[in-house]
Design a protein around this motif. Sequence first.
Motif, PDB file in Angstrom:
ATOM      1  N   HIS A  17     -23.784  79.114   8.548  1.00  0.00           N
ATOM      2  CA  HIS A  17     -22.641  79.757   8.327  1.00  0.00           C
ATOM      3  C   HIS A  17     -22.347  79.349   6.754  1.00  0.00           C
ATOM      4  N   LEU A  18     -23.292  80.094   6.131  1.00  0.00           N
ATOM      5  CA  LEU A  18     -23.469  79.652   4.626  1.00  0.00           C
ATOM      6  C   LEU A  18     -22.477  80.388   3.724  1.00  0.00           C
ATOM      7  N   PRO A  34     -20.774  71.107  13.757  1.00  0.00           N
ATOM      8  CA  PRO A  34     -21.967  71.812  14.015  1.00  0.00           C
ATOM      9  C   PRO A  34     -22.433  72.852  12.966  1.00  0.00           C
ATOM     10  N   VAL A  35     -21.608  73.813  12.550  1.00  0.00           N
ATOM     11  CA  VAL A  35     -21.595  74.352  11.607  1.00  0.00           C
ATOM     12  C   VAL A  35     -22.296  73.790  10.450  1.00  0.00           C
ATOM     13  N   ALA A  36     -21.399  72.609   9.729  1.00  0.00           N
ATOM     14  CA  ALA A  36     -21.792  71.964   8.648  1.00  0.00           C
ATOM     15  C   ALA A  36     -23.207  71.385   8.847  1.00  0.00           C
ATOM     16  N   LEU A  37     -23.550  70.957   9.846  1.00  0.00           N
ATOM     17  CA  LEU A  37     -24.986  70.398   9.992  1.00  0.00           C
ATOM     18  C   LEU A  37     -26.066  71.302  10.011  1.00  0.00           C
ATOM     19  N   LEU A  84     -36.467  76.544  10.080  1.00  0.00           N
ATOM     20  CA  LEU A  84     -35.276  77.512   9.360  1.00  0.00           C
ATOM     21  C   LEU A  84     -34.855  78.727  10.338  1.00  0.00           C
ATOM     22  N   TRP A  85     -35.997  79.141  10.939  1.00  0.00           N
ATOM     23  CA  TRP A  85     -35.862  80.183  11.830  1.00  0.00           C
ATOM     24  C   TRP A  85     -35.239  79.736  13.216  1.00  0.00           C
ATOM     25  N   TRP A  86     -35.307  78.691  13.596  1.00  0.00           N
ATOM     26  CA  TRP A  86     -34.569  78.065  14.673  1.00  0.00           C
ATOM     27  C   TRP A  86     -33.144  77.986  14.526  1.00  0.00           C
ATOM     28  N   ILE A  87     -32.701  77.463  13.416  1.00  0.00           N
ATOM     29  CA  ILE A  87     -31.370  76.955  13.077  1.00  0.00           C
ATOM     30  C   ILE A  87     -30.752  78.070  12.332  1.00  0.00           C
ATOM     31  N   TRP A  88     -31.177  78.964  11.790  1.00  0.00           N
ATOM     32  CA  TRP A  88     -30.293  80.133  11.144  1.00  0.00           C
ATOM     33  C   TRP A  88     -29.195  80.688  11.925  1.00  0.00           C
ATOM     34  N   LEU A 130     -23.111  66.585   6.399  1.00  0.00           N
ATOM     35  CA  LEU A 130     -21.949  67.240   6.645  1.00  0.00           C
ATOM     36  C   LEU A 130     -21.383  67.724   5.387  1.00  0.00           C
ATOM     37  N   LEU A 131     -21.502  66.731   4.446  1.00  0.00           N
ATOM     38  CA  LEU A 131     -20.803  66.944   3.095  1.00  0.00           C
ATOM     39  C   LEU A 131     -21.690  68.149   2.520  1.00  0.00           C
TER      40      LEU A 131
END
Length: 590
Positions: free
Chosen positions: A186-187, A202-205, A178-182, A64-65
């Motif tokens: 929300h970088l 969920p965005v941070a994870l 990476l393709w699955w989570i991209w 998270l951090l």
Amino acid sequence: MTRKRPTTKTSAPPILDPRQGDIEDDASSTKRRSMLSLLGSLLVEISLPKLIFAWILLMVVPGLLLGVAPLVLTSWLGLVADKITSAFIGIWSALLFIGVIAFGWYGWRSLFRMVEKNFWALNSIVVEPGYAAAREILRHLVEKLFAKHANEATRAKLRAVSAAVAGVIVSALALLVLWWIWPSAHLFGQASEVRSWRDLVPVALANSITLIAGYFAVAALIWGLADATMAEPRSLKTFHTGKTKGRKWRIVHLSDIHLVAERYGFRVESGRSGARGNDRVRRLFDQLEAIDAKAPLDTILITGDMTDAGISTEWVEFFDILAHHPSLAARVLIIPGNHDLNIIDRANPARMDLPTSPDRRLRQIRTLSAMNVVQGPRVRTVDLDSDGLGATLAESLAPHVDEIKRFADVARPLFSTTLQDLWAKSFPMVVPPDQDDGLGIILLNSNADTHFSFTNALGMVSAAQVHGIEIARQTYPKACWIIALHHHVIEYPWAAKKLSERIGTALINGNWFIRSLKPLVGRSVLMHGHRHIDWIGECAGLPIVSAPSPVMEATNDMPTAFYIHTLAIGDGGRLQLLPPERIVVEGEAG
């Protein structure tokens, strides 16, 4: 009238001799039980609430951090950009703008430290062990299929190819993640764009997984290529046998003596397949006294696992043995092993230390206290800030004695980082050479942080310690060095019988560590323990010496051995390894 006491025959021996132990002594033994059997016991005994809580603290919170950091950074940059492009900057806006800049200027260091800490925490728990496991599993399968009877050269080629293939496979898997989570990441947006705290998690994870997976995809390829092009280890069959100039050093290399707290106690890993009690270690020191009387010894180096589980009563046994040999004790040097630090419960490999538990810190300060007793005034710490050697261990610990005692007594302050920093800053320890071109000794802590007995054997050498080695080298540029660590830096050049011998035992970053020692090629020797067997070899020009355990691979009736190594410095200041002297410790009759 005095009644006569009835005469009886001598009582029969017990049906079960308690001195010989029973199956309960094999509860955690990797010699008596298979890894699959131990894993089954672990799954039955493990505490799911503790496991979930530990995962949250060790993986979810750092994730998270790490995932929030890009949002904080882009929000700050966006705020700065808005202020710069604003057409009307009044006095209050200007002051706010200055405040934002000041916050960023001074706050980025804290943010960077937080990101770095959490990134490397996840890296050491998941990333590097994942790659190392994939590499060793593939190597093991290849050797089983194609190199069962191959020579060292053929096996080296297969190991190199396996490392490259493992890097490609792991990189491909990371790219798939990476393709699955991209889509969920929300970088580069601002924190204000996330509607609620419920959406932020969920965005941070997702951000964290994206960063780790992207790093893993690139790093695995680099690691695979680096491992494939790394010089493979080879057994050393020849030693310097010619005349030597100048002084020689006789170094007793011991390791993994695994002292237990009971007179007839058995050790965690060997169970009844190993020696019981500590009598063999006592007899070993008696032999050293006799050897020293005939040919003086310079140093007795014990490369970790002085105790079997790092408990106080086992350290008492260690001190008692040294107390009977004060002359030898003055020449003993020790470093921490995984059993001194990472055994959570001797009888239960499913037992877990929560990150908030004081037990791991207790084992560290017990070890640090023991090192201070054994070598405190003789070893110096390294001051990384000034790039020089610092105070002796005894001097660096002196201001913290009261806090160490208080923590050992009541485990407070629980959340203080003072003792944690003190432990980290104590390594490497350096025994300086007695003259500029003499022989020095560098003592490392190669234990990775772990909170689980089942993963107690993981090893890693930190970048800070490698920097400390470089400082020692630059301080004494003409000296030669013994570099002592607990874990073996690289797998030996022979086929392993079981996969369990390869997974989780060697240094996770061993190849990088060997590369980092390139400036010391020809002027250093690595000495380690951990594997319990003897091997003398070299890798990338660095001699590597493994010490056998005098108690782990033989029962009481069987002989064991240790080695005395003679080192000399030859022409050009190069360190010479003379033929070793093998000393047998006989078993007990009956």
